[in-house]
Enzyme design. Structure first.
Site, mmCIF file in Angstrom:
data_model
loop_
_atom_site.group_PDB
_atom_site.id
_atom_site.type_symbol
_atom_site.label_atom_id
_atom_site.label_comp_id
_atom_site.label_asym_id
_atom_site.label_seq_id
_atom_site.Cartn_x
_atom_site.Cartn_y
_atom_site.Cartn_z
ATOM 1 N N ASP A 1 76.320 56.507 51.290
ATOM 2 C CA ASP A 1 75.667 56.085 52.418
ATOM 3 C C ASP A 1 76.847 54.858 52.385
ATOM 4 O OD1 ASP A 1 74.748 55.032 54.993
ATOM 5 O OD2 ASP A 1 73.767 53.942 54.140
ATOM 6 N N LYS B 1 72.797 61.186 49.289
ATOM 7 C CA LYS B 1 73.263 60.737 50.530
ATOM 8 C C LYS B 1 74.019 60.393 50.556
ATOM 9 C CE LYS B 1 73.472 61.717 55.377
ATOM 10 N NZ LYS B 1 73.700 60.542 55.536
ATOM 11 N N CYS C 1 70.114 48.848 87.849
ATOM 12 C CA CYS C 1 70.355 48.026 88.746
ATOM 13 C C CYS C 1 71.517 49.096 90.174
ATOM 14 C CB CYS C 1 71.020 46.912 88.440
ATOM 15 S SG CYS C 1 72.080 46.301 88.823
ATOM 16 N N GLU D 1 72.117 67.231 45.825
ATOM 17 C CA GLU D 1 73.197 65.570 46.201
ATOM 18 C C GLU D 1 72.410 64.217 46.699
ATOM 19 O OE1 GLU D 1 77.331 66.858 47.996
ATOM 20 O OE2 GLU D 1 76.689 68.793 46.872
ATOM 21 N N TYR E 1 81.312 65.195 47.821
ATOM 22 C CA TYR E 1 80.975 66.340 47.618
ATOM 23 C C TYR E 1 81.287 67.350 48.136
ATOM 24 C CZ TYR E 1 80.430 63.954 52.357
ATOM 25 O OH TYR E 1 82.091 64.011 53.717
ATOM 26 N N LYS F 1 66.105 62.699 54.731
ATOM 27 C CA LYS F 1 65.844 61.226 54.528
ATOM 28 C C LYS F 1 64.920 60.407 54.358
ATOM 29 C CE LYS F 1 69.414 60.295 57.387
ATOM 30 N NZ LYS F 1 70.039 59.706 58.288
ATOM 31 N N CYS G 1 67.054 42.979 88.306
ATOM 32 C CA CYS G 1 68.647 42.987 87.306
ATOM 33 C C CYS G 1 68.759 41.167 86.569
ATOM 34 C CB CYS G 1 69.893 43.290 88.189
ATOM 35 S SG CYS G 1 71.441 43.112 86.834
ATOM 36 N N CYS H 1 77.211 44.123 90.440
ATOM 37 C CA CYS H 1 76.770 43.670 89.338
ATOM 38 C C CYS H 1 78.034 43.409 87.915
ATOM 39 C CB CYS H 1 75.583 44.728 88.801
ATOM 40 S SG CYS H 1 74.482 44.376 87.209
ATOM 41 N N CYS I 1 72.149 40.166 87.897
ATOM 42 C CA CYS I 1 72.574 39.676 89.835
ATOM 43 C C CYS I 1 71.454 40.182 90.565
ATOM 44 C CB CYS I 1 73.631 40.923 90.234
ATOM 45 S SG CYS I 1 72.672 42.689 90.680
HETATM 46 P P1 AMP Z 1 75.540 62.292 59.547
HETATM 47 O O1 AMP Z 1 76.044 61.107 58.890
HETATM 48 O O2 AMP Z 1 74.368 61.875 59.550
HETATM 49 O O3 AMP Z 1 75.587 63.167 60.588
HETATM 50 O O4 AMP Z 1 75.257 62.626 58.434
HETATM 51 C C1 AMP Z 1 76.719 63.584 57.735
HETATM 52 C C2 AMP Z 1 77.178 62.882 57.099
HETATM 53 O O5 AMP Z 1 76.674 62.469 55.442
HETATM 54 C C3 AMP Z 1 78.813 62.759 56.307
HETATM 55 O O6 AMP Z 1 80.057 62.994 57.291
HETATM 56 C C4 AMP Z 1 79.148 62.481 54.899
HETATM 57 O O7 AMP Z 1 79.739 61.361 55.242
HETATM 58 C C5 AMP Z 1 77.569 61.713 54.379
HETATM 59 N N1 AMP Z 1 77.584 62.372 53.466
HETATM 60 C C6 AMP Z 1 76.994 61.417 52.296
HETATM 61 N N2 AMP Z 1 77.195 61.729 50.719
HETATM 62 C C7 AMP Z 1 76.929 63.351 51.394
HETATM 63 C C8 AMP Z 1 76.651 64.155 50.457
HETATM 64 N N3 AMP Z 1 76.506 64.257 49.007
HETATM 65 N N4 AMP Z 1 76.854 65.745 51.544
HETATM 66 C C9 AMP Z 1 77.508 65.873 52.761
HETATM 67 N N5 AMP Z 1 77.568 64.563 53.412
HETATM 68 C C10 AMP Z 1 77.260 63.095 52.752
HETATM 69 ZN ZN ZN Z 2 72.913 44.307 88.450
#
Ligand code: AMP
Ligand code: ZN
Length: 665
Positions: free
Chosen positions: A115, A113, A421, A111, A222, A309, A403, A427, A406
């Site tokens: 975003d 991913k 620090c 699938e 998904y 990725k 720092c 601070c 401070c």
């Molecule tokens: P991460 O946030 O990097 O840990 O990735 C996990 C998140 O990817 C999950 O919580 C989902 O919200 C998201 N996600 C997006 N597409 C998919 C998919 N096809 N299958 C599973 N998770 C997905």
């Molecule tokens: Zn400091």
């Protein structure tokens, strides 16, 4: 035809049109005719309030205002995903899976991913009843009213599907809609939204659901979560979900080998730029649901899935300045201030340089041209320096010695990557940061008190540390800017209420360096009170399971500091929980110490989570997969056949729910 019947038919018809339009992308009615029918339904519902239904298509426009989103514990934890960045990573994963399952025959679903922001949708008797954000994976915010406005999510399911289920998916903002929203904002003289993902997740938490309804959000599904065994594979369950109305993207694909997975990855690495929404990778899942169950989960992610990725986009720009930020624990983070540059749809001006070692490793210098990359994280990374463009007179970067806030001289202990620090009580960002942390949701969760108010209270000299909060009165606070009587009273009440927060959270709230939520839990369980913890010596501390040198030393530093001793004593005098309550002590024993349990199936007297808690409260450990280390398996109804087989092979005793309850009593 009765009115009821008429309403019912109209609802069904409109649901079908919504589905055609938003899920299948194939409208069979004009917008105009749709509106006429919707108005007709609205009128009938108004005249016949006895047929009210929260899931009627007329409710898509929103209406309710939510002031505070309720926290809901997930019935099934929402895990994160392990990441991989290369074909080798994927092959390694395949090997691990094969080894775990004891077979080479594994099929996959691929699938994209998506975003956005993850969401869990609950249905009962075919009706949408609840939507909860992922939150920390264990619990999230209930955003049902906002989610109901998303047209592609079915509110009722009439066809044949599993009866008891949750759907997992991603709320996204397609690029088109995102750009339109921004055009409108520019036209109104407002600042543009930074990127679709943040805007999608921000939308879920809008208080006014009519505002959410106006946003072109979408939901891509998904995962079907259910204990029913109607479907044998993940792919099959998703196809079924699509058939009953869920928007499961057509981009998903079945792969009968890892080679086919590679084909999918390769083709989408190119095609992804033409998608109507953003994706930063591919998610590969073991297709057989039985194999998924057998593989189980690590503490963070399923073993049966992995994200791949895509290589992040890179740009080059110039480093204008390095500045230093001071965190709540005094940790210094160097920040690269860059010549603003466009990267993957956002303007990048700053990037974290992490620590002195990183600066040395990159050999990054003022006015250098650098390559910046945006991976999955929001904060971009500096990958390398373009040495061919380095100015001839450039000098190596000298790390800050004092720092920036401070002016105290920074310290760096052996083996520590960060500079600190040491001026803990003098601070400003440390003082503020500690109070912010103390009141935060995962710590004392103080209602009616936010970051800005803390700043205000500090500026007015009303608080210098978190113990001072407990001496605040409404009378002192009311005269402050933007403070009304009501909000002042809420704040004081919220502070008062925090005295009920259990010890493990208080321990986390104290802000001891390296003592995060999990460590705080461990320490609270072991030492039972702050007094026991603060008199413990180094040997005792490292004797505790999972407490290493670094944490032990940090606890000692905290305990030996007079300022902290005074703070803790003050908290105690106000009645903050600095020991485990008698009630929870009562339920805790060590009778399961050293024993490792695997819980599988459906239970009747306790929920799965209650079972797990009972194991941990009695000193046992819970593991998600069966191995030689497993002491017992607690089996409910429908325990997976593969798990059963594995248990028998390893000769691990299987307990019923009742056996277990007898055991701890
Ligand atoms: P991460 O946030 O990097 O840990 O990735 C996990 C998140 O990817 C999950 O919580 C989902 O919200 C998201 N996600 C997006 N597409 C998919 C998919 N096809 N299958 C599973 N998770 C997905
Ligand atoms: Zn400091």
């Amino acid at each position: 035809m009765t009115i009821e019947k008429k309403i019912q038919l109209l609802r069904e018809e409109l649901n079908q049109h919504n589905y055609n339009y938003y899920v299948l992308d194939n409208a069979t009615i004009s917008d105009y005719d749709f509106d006429i029918k919707l108005k007709e339904l609205e009128k009938l519902e108004e005249e016949n309030p006895q047929f009210f239904d929260a899931n009627s298509p007329t409710k898509r426009v929103g209406g309710g205002i939510t002031k505070n989103f309720e926290t809901i514990v997930h019935k099934n934890r929402m895990y994160s995903l392990d990441n991989s960045y290369s074909k080798e990573d994927l092959l390694d994963w395949e090997k691990r899976v094969q080894k775990n399952l004891g077979t080479e025959e594994i099929e996959y679903t691929c699938e994209l991913k998506y975003d956005g922001a993850s969401i869990n949708l609950t249905y009962e008797n075919g009706q949408f009843v609840r939507a909860v954000t992922r939150g920390d994976g264990f619990q999230g915010d209930e955003v049902t009213n906002n989610i109901r406005t998303i047209r592609s999510i079915p509110l009722t399911i009439n066809s044949d599907f599993v009866s008891d289920f949750e759907m997992r998916g991603e709320i996204i903002l397609p690029l088109d809609g995102f750009h339109k929203m921004n055009e409108e904002r520019v036209a109104n003289g407002e600042e543009e939204y930074r990127n679709p993902r943040n805007t999608a997740s921000g939308s879920l938490k809008l208080q006014d659901s009519t505002e959410v309804a106006k946003r072109p959000l979408d939901c891509l599904l998904y995962q079907v979560v259910t204990t029913e065994r109607k479907y044998k594979t993940h792919f099959e369950s998703l196809e079924a979900a699509r058939n009953v109305g869920f928007k499961v993207p057509q981009t998903i694909a079945f792969a009968k080998s890892i080679d086919e997975v590679f084909d999918f990855v390769n083709s989408w690495d190119i095609k992804r730029h033409d998608l109507p929404y953003e994706t930063d990778g591919v998610v590969i899942k073991v297709n057989s649901l039985q194999q998924q169950e057998e593989l189980g989960y690590t503490s963070k992610a399923p073993r049966w899935a992995i994200a791949y990725k895509f290589k992040a986009e890179q740009v080059s720009t110039v480093l204008n300045e390095i500045t230093y930020q001071v965190g709540r624990t005094g940790a210094i983070t160097p920040v690269a201030n860059l010549e603003p540059v466009e990267l993957a749809g956002t303007t990048v001006k700053r990037a974290s340089l992490h620590n002195a070692d990183q600066i040395e490793k990159l050999d990054i210098r003022l006015n250098d041209t650098v390559f910046v990359e945006k991976g999955g994280e929001i904060i971009p990374k500096i990958i390398s320096v373009n040495l061919t463009k380095r100015p001839v007179d450039s000098k190596a970067t000298v790390y800050a010695t004092h720092c920036p806030e401070c002016e105290t001289e920074l310290v760096r202990t052996e083996g520590d990557a960060k500079h600190y620090c040491p001026n803990e009580f003098g601070c400003a960002p440390q003082i503020a940061g500690r109070i912010q942390h103390y009141i935060s949701r995962k710590a004392m969760d103080i209602d009616g008190l936010g970051g800005e108010t803390v700043d205000l209270l500090r500026k007015e000299g009303l608080i210098k540390n978190y113990a001072d909060l407990y001496e605040l009165t409404a009378e002192q606070v009311i005269p402050l800017e933007r403070m009304a009587e009501k909000s002042a009273q809420n704040m004081v009440a919220g502070i008062e209420k925090s005295k009920e927060i259990p010890f493990e959270k208080v321990l986390f709230a104290l802000g001891i360096r390296f003592v995060g939520e999990t460590v705080a839990k461990k320490l609270a369980k072991h030492f039972k009170s702050i007094d026991n913890l603060m008199i413990a010596d180094f040997e005792t501390l490292i004797g505790v399971d999972e407490i290493g040198d670094r944490i032990a030393q940090s606890i000692l530093d905290f305990s030996n500091n007079l300022g902290n001793i005074e703070l803790v004593n003050r908290l105690k005098s106000y009645g903050v929980q600095l020991q485990v309550s008698a009630e929870s002590l009562e339920n805790q024993t060590d009778i399961l110490a050293g024993k490792v349990f695997v819980v599988s199936g459906v239970f009747h007297q306790m929920s799965r989570n209650e079972l797990k808690k009972a194991i941990e409260d009695n000193g046992g450990k819970v593991s998600s997969s069966i191995s030689k280390k497993t002491t017992y398996i607690i089996a409910g109804d429908n325990m997976g056949p593969s798990k059963l087989e594995k248990a028998q092979k390893l000769e691990i005793p299987i307990l019923s729910e009742q056996d277990f309850i007898d055991m701890i009593n």
